[in-house]
Design a protein around this motif. Structure first.
Motif, short mmCIF file in Angstrom:
data_model
loop_
_atom_site.label_atom_id
_atom_site.label_comp_id
_atom_site.label_asym_id
_atom_site.label_seq_id
_atom_site.Cartn_x
_atom_site.Cartn_y
_atom_site.Cartn_z
N TRP A 127 0.85 -1.21 0.00
CA TRP A 127 0.00 0.00 0.00
C TRP A 127 0.87 1.25 0.00
CZ3 TRP A 127 -5.12 0.57 -0.87
CH2 TRP A 127 -5.69 1.82 -0.60
N ALA A 175 2.38 1.63 -3.39
CA ALA A 175 1.37 2.10 -4.35
C ALA A 175 1.08 3.59 -4.12
CB ALA A 175 0.10 1.27 -4.19
N THR A 176 0.99 3.99 -2.85
CA THR A 176 0.70 5.39 -2.54
C THR A 176 1.84 6.28 -3.04
OG1 THR A 176 -0.49 4.68 -0.60
CG2 THR A 176 0.11 6.99 -0.67
N ARG A 177 3.08 5.84 -2.77
CA ARG A 177 4.24 6.64 -3.16
C ARG A 177 4.28 6.80 -4.69
NH1 ARG A 177 8.11 3.74 -0.80
NH2 ARG A 177 7.76 4.65 1.24
N ALA A 226 1.78 6.43 -6.78
CA ALA A 226 0.64 7.21 -7.27
C ALA A 226 0.90 8.70 -7.08
CB ALA A 226 -0.63 6.79 -6.53
N LEU A 249 -6.73 10.26 -3.07
CA LEU A 249 -5.46 9.59 -2.75
C LEU A 249 -5.68 8.09 -2.56
CD1 LEU A 249 -3.72 12.11 -0.32
CD2 LEU A 249 -3.12 11.57 -2.68
N ASP A 250 -6.75 7.74 -1.86
CA ASP A 250 -7.04 6.31 -1.66
C ASP A 250 -7.37 5.64 -2.98
OD1 ASP A 250 -6.63 6.69 1.01
OD2 ASP A 250 -8.75 6.99 1.47
N ALA A 255 -4.18 5.03 -4.89
CA ALA A 255 -3.40 3.93 -4.31
C ALA A 255 -4.00 2.59 -4.72
CB ALA A 255 -3.34 4.05 -2.80
N GLN A 291 -3.29 1.79 -8.35
CA GLN A 291 -1.89 1.36 -8.51
C GLN A 291 -1.71 -0.08 -8.05
OE1 GLN A 291 0.33 3.24 -9.99
NE2 GLN A 291 1.90 1.64 -9.75
N LEU A 292 -2.36 -0.42 -6.93
CA LEU A 292 -2.27 -1.78 -6.39
C LEU A 292 -2.83 -2.79 -7.39
CD1 LEU A 292 -1.28 -2.36 -3.44
CD2 LEU A 292 -3.66 -2.78 -2.83
#
Ligand SMILES: Cc1ncc(COP(=O)(O)O)c(C=O)c1O
Length: 464
Positions: free
Chosen positions: A123, A126-128, A130, A339-340, A343, A346-347
């Motif tokens: 996660w 993926a966040t980074r 994104a 943002l969620d 993420a 991306q995941l």
């Protein structure tokens, strides 16, 4: 009496209640420390300044400080005045009626996956990724249906993994199935048919919007949807892949029946596919939505595959409902957190979501095998059902319908005494439905690995 003091840079609202001024000052300061408004180490004003601000005698403040120093709330340092003590602030006691309950040692209630298995590293990655690549406009207000990146990724995933037929334009990202149903409840009027056993929470969502829910009996083929022919319901809410909480899949003939009913009567099928990813013994049962995307609204969620706290879900939109549902979402919260969404997109695109689900499927399957084997060998009087998928099993207990509630409550009390939490089927039975007999709904996903086996042993002792 409520005063503020601004001396020494502090701006603190200090409510003084009661006639005993010194006790009131002491209590107000204790409350300020307890609530965190005065952090550890914060310097307090001199007793002279505070007394002047509050309009009380200096000695009263000096005595209050002295008392709080003696109790350990404050410290008086030679030459540097009085400070809030550098101590761990005690957690506030739960208020009566508060929803925060002590956690049981062994929690086998259904409804939650193993939160300790959340793929934190994936996660984060993926966040980074994104955040590094998303254009600025991805953080602006966007389409209430959700970001195109996520709708695109979900469309491909749902087609591949669940046989769902949709397009990014006909997909709405929302805050879990809870929000999907809340939005639907604003659009569908009249009665909604539901399964005789299910989540009271879902029935309450419709009731809150003035829709009555009417239960369909369940048997070994799932919900008796043929009874809809006699019903005036505008829609039916089903868990076809894995009935919650009995675990029966909806039989193929009934899947066809319910779709035919919706088509012929211009009604809706709401498909709650809450744990479709977790089938262990056979090929996954595909979504009913694939039979007719024009009459079935498919609701999916990340609550079982990732974690409920992520609050991400999705719903397919039949053409006739696109406009009212998108408008309902816009009015509810405009859109789900970008943002969620980025993420999760991306995941999905990176394959990390599939890898996580595959790993968790094996993890839960091992637990299911261990639990079922232990119950079968130590508790021969119970019957374990609904085991082929999901994260919970139904444990039928000896006894008839008239004693269902009493038997379950007795057993749950005995379980509590062992530090074990389980749920009775009665709490998942629609108020207008009847229950065949006592049963427990046992969730095997929630405990961490460390306690799962001890929890299963405790359950076997209880039922053996
Ligand atoms: C039957 C059923 N549907 C849906 C959900 C998921 O709800 P949400 O996506 O709002 O977390 C759950 C979660 O426990 C469930 O048990």
């Amino acid at each position: 009496m409520a005063k503020s003091w601004a001396t020494s840079g502090l701006d603190l609202h200090l409510p003084l209640t009661g006639t005993r001024v010194r006790a009131a000052v002491e209590q107000a300061l204790r409350d300020a420390v307890l609530s965190g408004r005065l952090a550890p180490g914060t310097p307090l004003p001199s007793s002279r300044s505070l007394a002047a601000d509050l309009g009380i005698a200096r000695n009263t403040v000096a005595d209050a400080y002295g008392q709080l120093v003696a109790e350990g709330w404050l410290v008086a340092r030679q030459g540097s005045g009085t400070h809030v003590a550098d101590r761990v602030t005690p957690a506030p006691a739960p208020k009566p009626g508060s929803t925060v309950e002590p956690r049981p040692t062994y929690d086998l209630r259904p409804g939650q996956p193993d939160a300790s298995s959340f793929p934190r590293t994936s996660w984060l990655t993926a966040t980074r990724s994104a955040l590094a690549t998303a254009p600025h406009h991805a953080l602006e207000y966007s389409d209430p249906r959700g970001l195109p990146e996520l709708r695109q990724a979900l469309t491909a995933y749902l087609a591949r993994a669940r046989g769902v037929r949709t397009t990014p334009e006909r997909l709405l990202v929302c805050s879990g199935t809870t929000q999907a149903l809340s939005l639907l409840a604003t659009v569908l009027t009249g009665r909604i048919a539901v399964e005789a056993h299910g989540l009271a929470h879902h029935w309450q969502i419709f009731a809150a919007r003035g829709s009555r829910t009417e239960p369909l009996p369940l048997d070994t083929d799932g919900a008796a949807v043929e009874l809809l022919a006699e019903s005036t319901a505008s829609g039916v809410l089903l868990t076809p892949a894995h009935q919650f909480p009995t675990g029966v899949p909806l039989a193929p003939a009934r899947r066809a029946t319910v779709v035919d009913w919706a088509r012929a009567r211009r009604r809706w099928v709401i498909e709650d596919d809450y744990d479709g990813e977790f089938r262990y013994d056979r090929q996954p049962v595909g979504a009913v939505q694939g039979l007719d995307p024009d009459v079935v609204l498919y609701c999916g969620t990340a609550s079982k595959s990732l974690a409920p706290g992520v609050r991400l879900g999705w719903m397919t939109l039949p053409p006739r409902l696109v406009e009212p549902l998108v408008e309902a979402k816009r009015l509810a919260d405009h859109q789900t957190s970008s943002l969620d969404q980025l993420a999760l997109a991306q995941l999905l695109v990176s394959g990390a979501f599939d890898r996580h689900v595959r790993r968790m499927r094996q993890h839960y399957r091992r637990r299911r095998d261990a639990l079922v084997a232990a119950l079968r060998s130590t508790a021969p009087t119970v019957q374990v059902e609904g085991i082929s998928a999901g994260q919970q099993v139904l444990v039928r207990l000896p006894g008839d319908a008239t004693e269902a509630r009493a038997t379950e409550e007795q057993l749950m009390a005995a379980a509590r005494a062992r530090g074990l939490a389980v749920a009775g089927l009665t709490s998942y039975t629609h108020p207008d439905a009847t229950q065949a007999g006592p049963a427990l709904v046992v969730g095997y996903a929630r405990p961490t690995d460390r306690v799962f086996h001890a929890a299963a042993r405790e359950l076997c002792r209880l039922l053996g």
